[in-house]
Design an enzyme around this catalytic site. Structure first.
Site, mmCIF file in Angstrom:
data_model
loop_
_atom_site.group_PDB
_atom_site.id
_atom_site.type_symbol
_atom_site.label_atom_id
_atom_site.label_comp_id
_atom_site.label_asym_id
_atom_site.label_seq_id
_atom_site.Cartn_x
_atom_site.Cartn_y
_atom_site.Cartn_z
ATOM 1 N N ARG A 48 -64.166 44.619 -21.245
ATOM 2 C CA ARG A 48 -64.585 45.198 -22.518
ATOM 3 C C ARG A 48 -64.602 44.189 -23.653
ATOM 4 O O ARG A 48 -65.359 44.317 -24.597
ATOM 5 C CB ARG A 48 -63.588 46.285 -22.945
ATOM 6 C CG ARG A 48 -63.778 47.588 -22.261
ATOM 7 C CD ARG A 48 -62.561 48.448 -22.518
ATOM 8 N NE ARG A 48 -62.431 49.461 -21.494
ATOM 9 C CZ ARG A 48 -62.912 50.683 -21.613
ATOM 10 N NH1 ARG A 48 -63.514 51.062 -22.693
ATOM 11 N NH2 ARG A 48 -62.782 51.547 -20.634
ATOM 12 N N ASP A 91 -69.060 47.911 -22.053
ATOM 13 C CA ASP A 91 -68.247 49.107 -22.297
ATOM 14 C C ASP A 91 -68.580 50.058 -21.159
ATOM 15 O O ASP A 91 -69.745 50.425 -20.992
ATOM 16 C CB ASP A 91 -68.643 49.762 -23.636
ATOM 17 C CG ASP A 91 -67.845 49.142 -24.761
ATOM 18 O OD1 ASP A 91 -66.702 48.706 -24.494
ATOM 19 O OD2 ASP A 91 -68.368 49.089 -25.887
ATOM 20 N N LEU A 92 -67.579 50.460 -20.413
ATOM 21 C CA LEU A 92 -67.891 51.120 -19.141
ATOM 22 C C LEU A 92 -68.707 52.391 -19.296
ATOM 23 O O LEU A 92 -69.419 52.786 -18.379
ATOM 24 C CB LEU A 92 -66.596 51.383 -18.364
ATOM 25 C CG LEU A 92 -65.840 50.108 -17.943
ATOM 26 C CD1 LEU A 92 -64.668 50.441 -17.047
ATOM 27 C CD2 LEU A 92 -66.760 49.102 -17.264
ATOM 28 N N LYS A 158 -58.068 51.592 -4.193
ATOM 29 C CA LYS A 158 -57.253 52.782 -4.332
ATOM 30 C C LYS A 158 -56.580 52.797 -5.707
ATOM 31 O O LYS A 158 -56.441 51.729 -6.282
ATOM 32 C CB LYS A 158 -56.211 52.851 -3.217
ATOM 33 C CG LYS A 158 -55.103 51.792 -3.366
ATOM 34 C CD LYS A 158 -53.842 52.170 -2.665
ATOM 35 C CE LYS A 158 -52.956 53.038 -3.490
ATOM 36 N NZ LYS A 158 -51.883 52.324 -4.218
ATOM 37 N N HIS A 188 -55.304 48.115 1.295
ATOM 38 C CA HIS A 188 -54.980 46.763 1.777
ATOM 39 C C HIS A 188 -54.029 46.784 2.972
ATOM 40 O O HIS A 188 -53.933 45.813 3.710
ATOM 41 C CB HIS A 188 -54.433 45.896 0.634
ATOM 42 C CG HIS A 188 -53.022 46.205 0.261
ATOM 43 N ND1 HIS A 188 -52.676 47.277 -0.511
ATOM 44 C CD2 HIS A 188 -51.859 45.588 0.572
ATOM 45 C CE1 HIS A 188 -51.369 47.300 -0.671
ATOM 46 N NE2 HIS A 188 -50.838 46.283 -0.023
ATOM 47 N N LYS A 192 -53.430 44.224 6.935
ATOM 48 C CA LYS A 192 -52.210 43.536 7.392
ATOM 49 C C LYS A 192 -52.298 43.322 8.897
ATOM 50 O O LYS A 192 -52.617 44.245 9.638
ATOM 51 C CB LYS A 192 -50.966 44.364 7.039
ATOM 52 C CG LYS A 192 -50.675 44.406 5.535
ATOM 53 C CD LYS A 192 -49.409 45.189 5.244
ATOM 54 C CE LYS A 192 -49.253 45.496 3.770
ATOM 55 N NZ LYS A 192 -48.671 44.426 2.973
ATOM 56 N N GLU A 226 -39.229 49.876 -0.571
ATOM 57 C CA GLU A 226 -39.326 48.708 -1.455
ATOM 58 C C GLU A 226 -38.048 48.606 -2.275
ATOM 59 O O GLU A 226 -37.533 49.624 -2.742
ATOM 60 C CB GLU A 226 -40.534 48.855 -2.390
ATOM 61 C CG GLU A 226 -41.849 48.799 -1.636
ATOM 62 C CD GLU A 226 -43.073 49.037 -2.512
ATOM 63 O OE1 GLU A 226 -44.081 48.344 -2.314
ATOM 64 O OE2 GLU A 226 -43.010 49.917 -3.384
ATOM 65 N N HIS A 250 -51.467 54.464 2.242
ATOM 66 C CA HIS A 250 -50.818 53.584 3.225
ATOM 67 C C HIS A 250 -50.098 54.396 4.309
ATOM 68 O O HIS A 250 -50.228 54.123 5.498
ATOM 69 C CB HIS A 250 -49.803 52.659 2.550
ATOM 70 C CG HIS A 250 -50.333 51.932 1.354
ATOM 71 N ND1 HIS A 250 -51.628 51.484 1.261
ATOM 72 C CD2 HIS A 250 -49.735 51.561 0.195
ATOM 73 C CE1 HIS A 250 -51.802 50.874 0.091
ATOM 74 N NE2 HIS A 250 -50.666 50.919 -0.573
ATOM 75 N N LYS A 340 -39.311 53.646 -3.995
ATOM 76 C CA LYS A 340 -39.109 52.484 -4.858
ATOM 77 C C LYS A 340 -37.614 52.308 -5.080
ATOM 78 O O LYS A 340 -36.862 53.300 -5.069
ATOM 79 C CB LYS A 340 -39.767 52.730 -6.211
ATOM 80 C CG LYS A 340 -41.271 52.949 -6.143
ATOM 81 C CD LYS A 340 -41.975 51.625 -6.067
ATOM 82 C CE LYS A 340 -43.482 51.777 -6.000
ATOM 83 N NZ LYS A 340 -44.145 50.528 -5.616
HETATM 84 C C1 BG6 Z 1 -49.767 49.393 -3.662
HETATM 85 C C2 BG6 Z 1 -48.912 50.321 -4.476
HETATM 86 O O1 BG6 Z 1 -50.887 50.058 -3.159
HETATM 87 O O2 BG6 Z 1 -49.011 48.903 -2.568
HETATM 88 C C3 BG6 Z 1 -47.635 49.660 -4.930
HETATM 89 O O3 BG6 Z 1 -49.656 50.752 -5.615
HETATM 90 C C4 BG6 Z 1 -46.905 49.048 -3.746
HETATM 91 O O4 BG6 Z 1 -46.805 50.591 -5.588
HETATM 92 C C5 BG6 Z 1 -47.864 48.180 -2.934
HETATM 93 O O5 BG6 Z 1 -45.810 48.278 -4.217
HETATM 94 C C6 BG6 Z 1 -47.201 47.700 -1.650
HETATM 95 O O6 BG6 Z 1 -48.036 46.787 -1.008
HETATM 96 P P1 BG6 Z 1 -47.450 45.479 -0.349
HETATM 97 O O7 BG6 Z 1 -48.538 44.974 0.529
HETATM 98 O O8 BG6 Z 1 -47.124 44.551 -1.475
HETATM 99 O O9 BG6 Z 1 -46.223 45.876 0.393
#
Ligand code: BG6
Length: 478
Positions: A48, A91-92, A158, A188, A192, A226, A250, A340
């Protein structure tokens, strides 16, 4: 390799996002370094604020120096990489900005006839995605645009929508502007290595698959833990919560990989057909079933995080018992635990097998065996496959101890690995959708999460101490 690659332009919406700095720029730099990008590719960052190409280059350079050791170590390559970068202020929600973007793309600036093949990357909040896609379509930049002879692709980060309704709406908007074969919904986790190995482990070995069903498997436990909090993403977490942030994507993707049937072949749609079938078969929740299937928690101190409401009821932990209503899995609980600020960071899948019919070595007369067999798939930080079985402890007595046979990815295979974003970007460039989520699966996953969220509506999460294993009452989930 670069000589043989077709030129293309990648347009990143959300070029100033944390994701772009930490993952996208370093991955694209690395792909260029490995020769997986065409020599004259062009990257256009969209944002922006008013900014010149030079300023944008300086910004990306500073991000790369911070997040990419390879870029920091190779000044000459970093210089030539930065010359491929351009900036567009849009500007989106303003169509005029997209018309300017189109002109910029078609102007062939950066010379290399990059205008024909276009990859749009949405690294923006899900609420903004529909307006961006609509405006791309209106500006003639969509994938259904007939006047263009090159390819067009859309990569969507996502979270993909916020619930079933918004995901459907986004799918509908995208459908109007792109064909499904041009859409890459990224998770993602699917990039992995140990996640990609799940299918190989199951379907390229003869010894596991005959046992991979309700007859021999007692339960499956998926952990995504985590040891850190929300890392300053208060505003996002208040909207999302852990169920939407981790389990919807995930977590359910791991479950689908473990539970899916063998695909007809390795075609992207054959694999995605099987994943969609599993997600369709996951039992939905209701007010009665959540009582003994779901525990949600919130770490102590969450409400003091920046951007978080002082009376927030948002969950940062969930333990869920899923059931898959199909012939292979009927009666087998799939436990999932994610959170978390837990005791340590670990993602793993533990498949526990049933005990032998007679228990010679455990406590006499016991129905349970002392050492249930397990297959443990370590996703991170350990990238391992371990098989647990009972072995006789040396000595006079017949005492059984659990022991492990272990395969360690990093110990066995050497070489510079691909990170998930390298791999998935490469797949998208090459047109392989195998590890991207199809629209039906996105909708099934949201239907599961919506049913769960509706059933627990208004329930306050249990508090848990930072660096613990979550609320007391979740201990029954393993
Ligand atoms: C993301 C989440 O998609 O994945 C995060 O929004 C999370 O909250 C993360 O920490 C974990 O991914 P990775 O590959 O770092 O373990």
């Amino acid at each position: 390799m670069s000589g043989t690659l077709e030129n293309f332009t990648i347009v990143i919406f959300g070029a100033s996002s944390d994701l772009a700095s930490r993952k996208l720029f370093p991955s694209i730099f690395q792909l260029a370094r490995w020769g997986h990008m065409p020599e004259n590719f062009r990257l256009i960052g969209v944002g922006r604020q008013e900014q010149s190409h030079e300023e944008f280059r300086a910004f990306v350079r500073s991000r790369l120096l911070e997040h990419s050791p390879e870029a920091a170590a190779d000044a000459a390559r970093l210089d030539s990489f930065c010359l491929r970068l351009f900036y567009a202020r849009v500007d989106l929600d303003d169509p005029a900005g997209y018309a300017r973007l189109r002109d910029q793309i078609m102007s062939d600036e950066g010379n290399g006839r990059t205008c024909r093949n276009l990859m749009f990357y949405l690294s923006i909040p899900p609420s903004l995605a529909p307006v961006v896609v609509r405006n791309l379509g209106a500006a003639g930049l969509g994938g259904r645009e007939q006047s263009c002879t090159g390819w067009r692709k859309l990569i969507a980060e996502k979270p993909y929508g916020h619930d079933l309704e918004s995901a459907r709406e986004l799918n509908r908007v995208i459908d109007e502007v792109f064909e499904e074969r041009q859409v890459y919904r990224i998770d993602h986790y699917l990039g992995k290595e140990p996640v990609q190995n799940i299918m190989v482990f199951r379907f390229s070995n003869g010894i596991f698959e005959p046992l991979w069903n309700r007859q021999y498997i007692a339960q499956v436990m998926i952990t995504i833990a985590e040891d850190f909090g929300i890392r300053g993403r208060g505003a996002y977490y208040e909207e999302a919560g852990l169920l939407r942030d981790i389990i919807q994507n995930h977590g359910l993707q791991l479950l689908a990989a473990i539970a899916m049937e063998p695909p007809v072949d390795l075609d992207a749609d054959s694999i995605r057909d099987e994943k969609a079938k599993i997600l369709r078969s996951v039992r939905r929740f209701n007010i009665d079933s959540v009582r003994d299937s779901v525990v949600i928690g919130q770490y102590e101190g969450y409400v003091a995080e920046k951007g978080v409401a002082p009376d927030s009821k948002v969950e940062t932990f969930a333990a869920v018992k899923f059931h898959i209503d199909n012939w292979r899995w009927s009666g087998v609980p799939f436990y999932m635990k994610a959170g978390k600020n837990l005791a340590k960071s670990v993602t793993e899948i533990v498949i526990t097998f049933r005990c032998p019919p007679q228990n010679y070595y455990g406590p006499s007369g016991g129905a349970a065996c002392s050492t249930p067999n397990q297959v443990v798939l370590g996703i991170q930080p350990d990238e391992t496959v371990a098989i647990r079985f009972g072995a006789k402890r040396p000595g006079e007595q017949m005492i059984t101890d659990p022991v492990f046979m272990k395969f360690d990815y990093r110990g066995t295979f050497q070489g510079e690995g691909l990170t998930p974003y390298h791999r998935l970007l490469l797949d998208a460039i090459e047109g392989n959708q195998m590890n991207f989520i199809r629209k039906d699966s996105v909708e099934h996953s949201w239907a599961i999460i919506d049913s769960l969220k509706n059933a627990i509506d208004g329930q306050a999460p249990e508090l848990y101490p930072v660096h613990s294993w979550g609320p007391e009452s979740s201990r029954i989930y393993g």
